[in-house]
Write a protein that holds these residues in place. Structure first.
Motif, PDB file in Angstrom:
ATOM      1  N   ASP A 148      -5.049  -3.427 -14.933  1.00  0.00           N
ATOM      2  CA  ASP A 148      -5.197  -1.969 -14.496  1.00  0.00           C
ATOM      3  C   ASP A 148      -5.887  -1.923 -13.117  1.00  0.00           C
ATOM      4  O   ASP A 148      -5.812  -1.263 -12.142  1.00  0.00           O
ATOM      5  N   ILE A 149      -7.264  -2.695 -13.026  1.00  0.00           N
ATOM      6  CA  ILE A 149      -8.046  -2.633 -11.992  1.00  0.00           C
ATOM      7  C   ILE A 149      -7.242  -3.440 -10.874  1.00  0.00           C
ATOM      8  O   ILE A 149      -7.348  -2.923  -9.574  1.00  0.00           O
ATOM      9  N   LEU A 150      -6.618  -4.413 -10.764  1.00  0.00           N
ATOM     10  CA  LEU A 150      -5.769  -4.998 -10.027  1.00  0.00           C
ATOM     11  C   LEU A 150      -4.769  -4.037  -9.253  1.00  0.00           C
ATOM     12  O   LEU A 150      -4.548  -4.046  -8.074  1.00  0.00           O
ATOM     13  N   LEU A 151      -4.025  -3.266 -10.182  1.00  0.00           N
ATOM     14  CA  LEU A 151      -3.036  -2.160  -9.765  1.00  0.00           C
ATOM     15  C   LEU A 151      -3.699  -1.426  -8.845  1.00  0.00           C
ATOM     16  O   LEU A 151      -3.260  -0.647  -7.710  1.00  0.00           O
ATOM     17  N   LYS A 152      -4.820  -0.539  -9.578  1.00  0.00           N
ATOM     18  CA  LYS A 152      -5.553   0.513  -8.824  1.00  0.00           C
ATOM     19  C   LYS A 152      -5.923   0.032  -7.365  1.00  0.00           C
ATOM     20  O   LYS A 152      -5.968   0.743  -6.292  1.00  0.00           O
ATOM     21  N   ASN A 153      -6.502  -1.322  -7.209  1.00  0.00           N
ATOM     22  CA  ASN A 153      -7.127  -1.906  -5.871  1.00  0.00           C
ATOM     23  C   ASN A 153      -5.647  -2.115  -4.832  1.00  0.00           C
ATOM     24  O   ASN A 153      -5.918  -1.793  -3.667  1.00  0.00           O
ATOM     25  N   LYS A 154      -4.568  -2.689  -5.594  1.00  0.00           N
ATOM     26  CA  LYS A 154      -3.366  -2.494  -4.633  1.00  0.00           C
ATOM     27  C   LYS A 154      -3.159  -1.436  -4.120  1.00  0.00           C
ATOM     28  O   LYS A 154      -2.566  -1.063  -2.947  1.00  0.00           O
ATOM     29  N   ILE A 155      -3.038  -0.399  -5.045  1.00  0.00           N
ATOM     30  CA  ILE A 155      -2.681   1.012  -4.401  1.00  0.00           C
ATOM     31  C   ILE A 155      -3.544   1.515  -3.506  1.00  0.00           C
ATOM     32  O   ILE A 155      -3.242   2.119  -2.463  1.00  0.00           O
ATOM     33  N   ALA A 156      -4.784   1.365  -3.612  1.00  0.00           N
ATOM     34  CA  ALA A 156      -5.944   1.709  -2.523  1.00  0.00           C
ATOM     35  C   ALA A 156      -5.448   1.083  -1.311  1.00  0.00           C
ATOM     36  O   ALA A 156      -5.648   1.706  -0.028  1.00  0.00           O
ATOM     37  N   ASP A 157      -5.356  -0.265  -1.401  1.00  0.00           N
ATOM     38  CA  ASP A 157      -5.033  -1.110  -0.269  1.00  0.00           C
ATOM     39  C   ASP A 157      -3.705  -0.508   0.489  1.00  0.00           C
ATOM     40  O   ASP A 157      -3.843  -0.607   1.592  1.00  0.00           O
ATOM     41  N   ARG A 158      -2.839  -0.189  -0.234  1.00  0.00           N
ATOM     42  CA  ARG A 158      -1.380   0.263   0.228  1.00  0.00           C
ATOM     43  C   ARG A 158      -1.699   1.567   0.941  1.00  0.00           C
ATOM     44  O   ARG A 158      -1.245   1.654   2.101  1.00  0.00           O
ATOM     45  N   ILE A 159      -2.495   2.623   0.404  1.00  0.00           N
ATOM     46  CA  ILE A 159      -2.701   3.733   0.822  1.00  0.00           C
ATOM     47  C   ILE A 159      -3.477   3.544   2.189  1.00  0.00           C
ATOM     48  O   ILE A 159      -2.994   4.122   3.461  1.00  0.00           O
ATOM     49  N   LYS A 160      -4.480   2.818   2.292  1.00  0.00           N
ATOM     50  CA  LYS A 160      -5.212   2.480   3.480  1.00  0.00           C
ATOM     51  C   LYS A 160      -4.199   1.736   4.512  1.00  0.00           C
ATOM     52  O   LYS A 160      -4.358   2.105   5.773  1.00  0.00           O
ATOM     53  N   PHE A 161      -3.451   0.876   4.310  1.00  0.00           N
ATOM     54  CA  PHE A 161      -2.684   0.224   5.022  1.00  0.00           C
ATOM     55  C   PHE A 161      -1.595   1.115   5.653  1.00  0.00           C
ATOM     56  O   PHE A 161      -1.607   1.168   6.997  1.00  0.00           O
ATOM     57  N   LEU A 162      -0.956   1.866   4.872  1.00  0.00           N
ATOM     58  CA  LEU A 162       0.098   2.961   5.397  1.00  0.00           C
ATOM     59  C   LEU A 162      -0.629   4.067   6.280  1.00  0.00           C
ATOM     60  O   LEU A 162      -0.214   4.340   7.454  1.00  0.00           O
ATOM     61  N   ARG A 163      -1.846   4.306   5.896  1.00  0.00           N
ATOM     62  CA  ARG A 163      -2.647   5.438   6.775  1.00  0.00           C
ATOM     63  C   ARG A 163      -3.027   4.788   8.141  1.00  0.00           C
ATOM     64  O   ARG A 163      -2.867   5.399   9.136  1.00  0.00           O
ATOM     65  N   VAL A 164      -3.601   3.551   8.075  1.00  0.00           N
ATOM     66  CA  VAL A 164      -4.011   2.818   9.364  1.00  0.00           C
ATOM     67  C   VAL A 164      -2.523   2.783  10.238  1.00  0.00           C
ATOM     68  O   VAL A 164      -2.781   3.039  11.437  1.00  0.00           O
ATOM     69  N   ASN A 165      -1.351   2.413   9.790  1.00  0.00           N
ATOM     70  CA  ASN A 165      -0.311   2.408  10.245  1.00  0.00           C
ATOM     71  C   ASN A 165       0.280   3.568  11.045  1.00  0.00           C
ATOM     72  O   ASN A 165       1.113   3.545  11.981  1.00  0.00           O
ATOM     73  N   THR A 166      -0.385   4.806  10.495  1.00  0.00           N
ATOM     74  CA  THR A 166      -0.063   5.886  11.315  1.00  0.00           C
ATOM     75  C   THR A 166      -0.850   6.058  12.558  1.00  0.00           C
ATOM     76  O   THR A 166      -0.370   7.030  13.579  1.00  0.00           O
ATOM     77  N   GLY A 167      -1.811   4.977  12.973  1.00  0.00           N
ATOM     78  CA  GLY A 167      -2.534   5.281  14.083  1.00  0.00           C
ATOM     79  C   GLY A 167      -3.842   6.193  13.954  1.00  0.00           C
ATOM     80  O   GLY A 167      -4.318   6.568  14.957  1.00  0.00           O
ATOM     81  N   LEU A 168      -3.817   6.906  12.681  1.00  0.00           N
ATOM     82  CA  LEU A 168      -4.782   7.992  12.506  1.00  0.00           C
ATOM     83  C   LEU A 168      -6.150   7.319  11.850  1.00  0.00           C
ATOM     84  O   LEU A 168      -5.937   6.672  10.743  1.00  0.00           O
ATOM     85  N   SER A 169      -7.217   7.769  12.334  1.00  0.00           N
ATOM     86  CA  SER A 169      -8.173   7.451  11.375  1.00  0.00           C
ATOM     87  C   SER A 169      -8.432   8.307  10.178  1.00  0.00           C
ATOM     88  O   SER A 169      -7.404   9.311   9.985  1.00  0.00           O
ATOM     89  N   GLN A 170      -9.254   8.127   9.241  1.00  0.00           N
ATOM     90  CA  GLN A 170      -9.404   9.127   8.009  1.00  0.00           C
ATOM     91  C   GLN A 170      -9.271  10.586   8.513  1.00  0.00           C
ATOM     92  O   GLN A 170      -8.949  11.541   7.970  1.00  0.00           O
ATOM     93  N   SER A 171     -10.314  10.776   9.496  1.00  0.00           N
ATOM     94  CA  SER A 171     -10.628  12.174   9.676  1.00  0.00           C
ATOM     95  C   SER A 171      -9.456  13.103  10.348  1.00  0.00           C
ATOM     96  O   SER A 171      -9.117  13.910  10.186  1.00  0.00           O
ATOM     97  N   GLU A 172      -8.851  12.133  11.228  1.00  0.00           N
ATOM     98  CA  GLU A 172      -7.649  12.638  12.004  1.00  0.00           C
ATOM     99  C   GLU A 172      -6.331  12.849  10.822  1.00  0.00           C
ATOM    100  O   GLU A 172      -5.551  13.921  11.070  1.00  0.00           O
ATOM    101  N   PHE A 173      -6.338  11.956   9.975  1.00  0.00           N
ATOM    102  CA  PHE A 173      -5.203  12.150   9.051  1.00  0.00           C
ATOM    103  C   PHE A 173      -5.391  13.141   8.105  1.00  0.00           C
ATOM    104  O   PHE A 173      -4.629  13.971   7.696  1.00  0.00           O
TER     105      PHE A 173
END
Length: 81
Positions: A8-33
């Motif tokens: 479960d922890i591995l999946l939870k971490n993959k999901i967190a990484d995926r969200i960050k990866f996709l957000r970063v690919n938008t070119g937006l910071s957390q604040s901007e997003f």
């Protein structure tokens, strides 16, 4: 509620990484997003955090997918990262 097991922890971490990866690919910071999609930056930070003990619901992941214009199927295709 029982604690998360190792799988479960591995999946939870993959999901967190995926969200960050996709957000970063938008070119937006957390604040901007967060501002663009009218969500609290701290919530987005929690979504991207591996320290979040609770993990995310499928509804939250679906909402994020709507923001970045992708399907849940594509989101969970971790090989496309």
């Amino acid at each position: 509620m029982a604690g998360l097991n190792e799988e479960d922890i591995l999946l939870k971490n993959k999901i967190a990484d995926r969200i960050k990866f996709l957000r970063v690919n938008t070119g937006l910071s957390q604040s901007e997003f967060a501002k663009k999609f009218e969500i609290d930056r701290q919530i987005l930070n929690r979504w991207e955090s591996k320290n979040n003990k609770r993990g995310l619901t499928i509804y939250t992941i679906s909402k994020f997918c709507d923001f970045v214009g992708m399907s849940l199927k594509d989101f969970f295709d971790f090989g496309s990262q």
